[in-house]
Every structure is written in structure tokens, then in C-alpha cells.
Write a protein that holds these residues in place. Sequence first.
Motif, PDB file in Angstrom:
ATOM      1  N   GLY A 181      -2.519 -10.959  -8.862  1.00  0.00           N
ATOM      2  CA  GLY A 181      -2.428 -11.835 -10.020  1.00  0.00           C
ATOM      3  C   GLY A 181      -2.939 -11.185 -11.288  1.00  0.00           C
ATOM      4  O   GLY A 181      -2.484 -11.488 -12.393  1.00  0.00           O
ATOM      5  N   ALA A 182      -3.919 -10.259 -11.137  1.00  0.00           N
ATOM      6  CA  ALA A 182      -4.496  -9.587 -12.309  1.00  0.00           C
ATOM      7  C   ALA A 182      -3.609  -8.463 -12.822  1.00  0.00           C
ATOM      8  O   ALA A 182      -3.780  -8.016 -13.966  1.00  0.00           O
ATOM      9  CB  ALA A 182      -5.878  -9.039 -11.967  1.00  0.00           C
ATOM     10  N   GLY A 183      -2.662  -7.987 -11.974  1.00  0.00           N
ATOM     11  CA  GLY A 183      -1.769  -6.933 -12.469  1.00  0.00           C
ATOM     12  C   GLY A 183      -1.510  -5.775 -11.540  1.00  0.00           C
ATOM     13  O   GLY A 183      -0.881  -4.793 -11.937  1.00  0.00           O
ATOM     14  N   VAL A 184      -1.977  -5.850 -10.276  1.00  0.00           N
ATOM     15  CA  VAL A 184      -1.653  -4.818  -9.295  1.00  0.00           C
ATOM     16  C   VAL A 184      -0.320  -5.185  -8.647  1.00  0.00           C
ATOM     17  O   VAL A 184      -0.192  -6.239  -8.035  1.00  0.00           O
ATOM     18  CB  VAL A 184      -2.758  -4.693  -8.213  1.00  0.00           C
ATOM     19  CG1 VAL A 184      -2.346  -3.683  -7.143  1.00  0.00           C
ATOM     20  CG2 VAL A 184      -4.079  -4.279  -8.854  1.00  0.00           C
ATOM     21  N   ARG A 185       0.652  -4.306  -8.782  1.00  0.00           N
ATOM     22  CA  ARG A 185       2.008  -4.633  -8.335  1.00  0.00           C
ATOM     23  C   ARG A 185       2.227  -4.181  -6.885  1.00  0.00           C
ATOM     24  O   ARG A 185       2.635  -3.049  -6.610  1.00  0.00           O
ATOM     25  CB  ARG A 185       3.025  -3.970  -9.265  1.00  0.00           C
ATOM     26  CG  ARG A 185       2.981  -4.518 -10.682  1.00  0.00           C
ATOM     27  CD  ARG A 185       3.909  -3.767 -11.603  1.00  0.00           C
ATOM     28  NE  ARG A 185       5.316  -3.866 -11.147  1.00  0.00           N
ATOM     29  CZ  ARG A 185       6.322  -3.233 -11.729  1.00  0.00           C
ATOM     30  NH1 ARG A 185       6.093  -2.437 -12.769  1.00  0.00           N
ATOM     31  NH2 ARG A 185       7.540  -3.378 -11.266  1.00  0.00           N
ATOM     32  N   THR A 186       1.877  -5.073  -5.953  1.00  0.00           N
ATOM     33  CA  THR A 186       2.122  -4.844  -4.538  1.00  0.00           C
ATOM     34  C   THR A 186       2.134  -6.189  -3.848  1.00  0.00           C
ATOM     35  O   THR A 186       1.812  -7.222  -4.465  1.00  0.00           O
ATOM     36  CB  THR A 186       1.053  -3.912  -3.928  1.00  0.00           C
ATOM     37  OG1 THR A 186       1.462  -3.520  -2.605  1.00  0.00           O
ATOM     38  CG2 THR A 186      -0.308  -4.611  -3.848  1.00  0.00           C
ATOM     39  N   ASP A 187       2.494  -6.207  -2.599  1.00  0.00           N
ATOM     40  CA  ASP A 187       2.465  -7.442  -1.822  1.00  0.00           C
ATOM     41  C   ASP A 187       1.014  -7.726  -1.426  1.00  0.00           C
ATOM     42  O   ASP A 187       0.364  -6.877  -0.808  1.00  0.00           O
ATOM     43  CB  ASP A 187       3.336  -7.298  -0.576  1.00  0.00           C
ATOM     44  CG  ASP A 187       3.563  -8.619   0.140  1.00  0.00           C
ATOM     45  OD1 ASP A 187       2.594  -9.409   0.245  1.00  0.00           O
ATOM     46  OD2 ASP A 187       4.694  -8.861   0.606  1.00  0.00           O
ATOM     47  N   PRO A 188       0.468  -8.901  -1.766  1.00  0.00           N
ATOM     48  CA  PRO A 188      -0.937  -9.180  -1.432  1.00  0.00           C
ATOM     49  C   PRO A 188      -1.191  -9.125   0.067  1.00  0.00           C
ATOM     50  O   PRO A 188      -2.321  -8.852   0.482  1.00  0.00           O
ATOM     51  CB  PRO A 188      -1.167 -10.580  -1.999  1.00  0.00           C
ATOM     52  CG  PRO A 188       0.188 -11.183  -2.149  1.00  0.00           C
ATOM     53  CD  PRO A 188       1.093 -10.037  -2.477  1.00  0.00           C
ATOM     54  N   ARG A 189      -0.151  -9.364   0.864  1.00  0.00           N
ATOM     55  CA  ARG A 189      -0.346  -9.297   2.314  1.00  0.00           C
ATOM     56  C   ARG A 189      -0.660  -7.880   2.753  1.00  0.00           C
ATOM     57  O   ARG A 189      -1.418  -7.679   3.697  1.00  0.00           O
ATOM     58  CB  ARG A 189       0.899  -9.813   3.037  1.00  0.00           C
ATOM     59  CG  ARG A 189       1.123 -11.320   2.870  1.00  0.00           C
ATOM     60  CD  ARG A 189       2.448 -11.742   3.430  1.00  0.00           C
ATOM     61  NE  ARG A 189       3.561 -11.110   2.695  1.00  0.00           N
ATOM     62  CZ  ARG A 189       4.832 -11.327   2.971  1.00  0.00           C
ATOM     63  NH1 ARG A 189       5.174 -12.136   3.970  1.00  0.00           N
ATOM     64  NH2 ARG A 189       5.784 -10.735   2.257  1.00  0.00           N
ATOM     65  N   PHE A 190      -0.099  -6.880   2.058  1.00  0.00           N
ATOM     66  CA  PHE A 190      -0.399  -5.492   2.393  1.00  0.00           C
ATOM     67  C   PHE A 190      -1.882  -5.196   2.137  1.00  0.00           C
ATOM     68  O   PHE A 190      -2.558  -4.578   2.961  1.00  0.00           O
ATOM     69  CB  PHE A 190       0.474  -4.541   1.567  1.00  0.00           C
ATOM     70  CG  PHE A 190       1.930  -4.577   1.893  1.00  0.00           C
ATOM     71  CD1 PHE A 190       2.407  -5.278   2.992  1.00  0.00           C
ATOM     72  CD2 PHE A 190       2.846  -3.892   1.100  1.00  0.00           C
ATOM     73  CE1 PHE A 190       3.765  -5.309   3.298  1.00  0.00           C
ATOM     74  CE2 PHE A 190       4.198  -3.912   1.392  1.00  0.00           C
ATOM     75  CZ  PHE A 190       4.660  -4.621   2.498  1.00  0.00           C
ATOM     76  N   LEU A 191      -2.349  -5.628   0.957  1.00  0.00           N
ATOM     77  CA  LEU A 191      -3.764  -5.402   0.643  1.00  0.00           C
ATOM     78  C   LEU A 191      -4.668  -6.118   1.637  1.00  0.00           C
ATOM     79  O   LEU A 191      -5.655  -5.549   2.133  1.00  0.00           O
ATOM     80  CB  LEU A 191      -4.071  -5.887  -0.779  1.00  0.00           C
ATOM     81  CG  LEU A 191      -3.579  -5.025  -1.947  1.00  0.00           C
ATOM     82  CD1 LEU A 191      -3.927  -5.694  -3.264  1.00  0.00           C
ATOM     83  CD2 LEU A 191      -4.167  -3.628  -1.884  1.00  0.00           C
ATOM     84  N   TYR A 192      -4.345  -7.363   1.918  1.00  0.00           N
ATOM     85  CA  TYR A 192      -5.174  -8.134   2.844  1.00  0.00           C
ATOM     86  C   TYR A 192      -5.230  -7.484   4.207  1.00  0.00           C
ATOM     87  O   TYR A 192      -6.315  -7.352   4.804  1.00  0.00           O
ATOM     88  CB  TYR A 192      -4.652  -9.558   2.970  1.00  0.00           C
ATOM     89  CG  TYR A 192      -5.277 -10.315   4.132  1.00  0.00           C
ATOM     90  CD1 TYR A 192      -6.631 -10.630   4.122  1.00  0.00           C
ATOM     91  CD2 TYR A 192      -4.517 -10.661   5.257  1.00  0.00           C
ATOM     92  CE1 TYR A 192      -7.221 -11.291   5.191  1.00  0.00           C
ATOM     93  CE2 TYR A 192      -5.101 -11.325   6.328  1.00  0.00           C
ATOM     94  CZ  TYR A 192      -6.448 -11.636   6.290  1.00  0.00           C
ATOM     95  OH  TYR A 192      -7.039 -12.282   7.351  1.00  0.00           O
TER      96      TYR A 192
END
Length: 327
Positions: free
Chosen positions: A53-64
Motif C-alpha cells: 500500500g505504501a508503494g512496493v510493487r509486488t504481491d503482498p502474499r509473496f512478502l507474507y
Amino acid sequence: MLSLLVGLTVLAAGAAGAVWWWLQQPLLLEKPSVELSIEPGTAPMQIAQAWVGAGVRTDPRFLYEWFRWSGQSKKIRAGSYEVHAGITPRELLDKMVKGDQTLEQLRIIEGWNFRQLRAAVAAAPALKQTLASMTDEQVMAALGAPGQAAEGRFFPDTYAYSRGVSDLTVLRRAHALMQKRLDSAWAGRSDGLPLRSADEALILASIVEKETGAAADRGLVAAVFVNRLKAGMPLQTDPTVIYGLGTEFDGNLRKIHLLTDTPFNTYTRGGLPPTPIAMPGLAALQAALHPTPSKALYFVSRGDGTSQFSDDLAAHNRAVNKYQRGR
């Protein structure tokens, strides 16, 4: 069956390789730098979503899944973070686990009064503002010190803080540090001082802070006021009169001000004023509680930041004629 197992193994190896490759690749950012404040207790999935939401362009599921799979998701620290182009998923997690935060600073200056401190807090960058509608009394109550005068109660120092934290959080640290410094200084005070409490020491230290032009003179300035208190003489110090005038003071101290009684006019009232008049630093605290051995009762500015000290009025008058009147 063997070919199926081989195929699954190849697929698994390929997936693992893809994950490893992704962890080493720079994350795409919507702008050159992305900032995020993580509150205590935020769940790993919420953190991943917040970064996106802050501006990192990736799928949040990948980060999680990366946070979870690494085994370090519970080690992520609350705070304020800033990332720049080129950061990888691995480096992003390392930053949060190490608590490598982006910090701002608030510098509190020796000799400031509480009005000046409040102005500095209001202007501090990325600080959550809550004090604007509070009176000084309400601020002190919110800090857990109801009934305590705010003046002089915050230790001059530089305070680093995470972006988005409350102004009260920073003030609470400054208040606690002043109490710690005051308690320590009071416990190690010299014998025979005309001070009944640590609070009186703080008041005297605030006067010493405002009256000292050169650091080398600080102990003698303290000695003058200690000697006057012992002798029952009025302190007759201009900074207390100025403080009593408050916002009405226009920078020009007149004779009428010295004659007009207020609780802080040490020309019209004996003893110490009712509260400190500023925030003293550690050197002023130490000087007030360990004044230089001296019989001096007077001092006058030499005009270069230093002072001339005198034991009696006749010597003081000669010093005034020399340094103030040019005679």
C-alpha cells in the motif's frame, strides 16, 4: 512411477530456484523511496499489505510467505522504516528484524522555557501531534506528573524518535531523564547548601543556566546565589523578572519591571522563585549543587561573555563603573 517422482523433484527444484531468484531481485517501487511506520502488534500479513500500500510493487502474499517461511516473522520490530530503489525482499526483512529504522530528532536546548519547548515539539518533523489543545497542566497530568509545574522539568538533550510516534512519548523521555539527572545530582550534593529539596536545586540551577555567559564562570555564578541565600539577601537576578513578565517582555528590561512585584521578581521578594525559569543542563545542575568555594556576593558582565565577581558592594560598584559605565 519413477518418472513422476523425477518430474515432481524437478518442479520442486524449479520452484525453489524461482523463490531464491525472487529473494535476490530488487523490489519495484512506485517512487525513489518508500516509508512505512509499523505499530506494535501488527500482524505479518498486515505488514506485507502495508508495504504494498505504501508503494512496493509486488504481491503482498509473496512478502507474507517470505516473512513466514524465513521463521523471522515474529522478530519484526515496530518502528519507522524507509527503503530505497534496489532493496531486495531479503534485505527488507533484515531491515525490519534488525530494527534499522528511519529516525527523526528533537533537540532541546539548555535555557529554553516550556513555551519554547512546546513550539519546538509542534514543529518537529513526523511527530504525531497531540498537545495543541492541552494546557501545560494537562500535559503534565498526561505524563503522569499531575500538579507538577512544567517549567524546567525536561532535560536538554537530543532525542531520536521513530516517525509517527506521539509528542507525549518524546516528552515523557525528556521528563524522565531530567528526574533521573536531578535525583543523582541531589544525592551527591555538597554539604551546607541553603536548599531544602531537589526541587529547590532545580530552581537554582535554572537561574544559574540563564545567568551564565561563560562556562568557566558557572561555578562562581552559583556561588553568588548560594551566598546570597545564606545571607538572607534577595537574589536580584534579571532573568527571573523577565520570566515573570512572560510574553509581555519586549526585550527591554526597564526599571519599572524591577519595581513591579510578581512571584518571580527576586528584587521585590526574597528567596527562590516558585518554579524554575528554564530547563537547566547537567553543568548547571552540578554547579548549583557544587558551587565554587567563594565569598562573592556580586557579579557584573565584562561585556565579552565573562563576569567580574566581587565580595562586597564597594568592589562591585567599582567593577560596574569599569565594565558598564567605562569610568
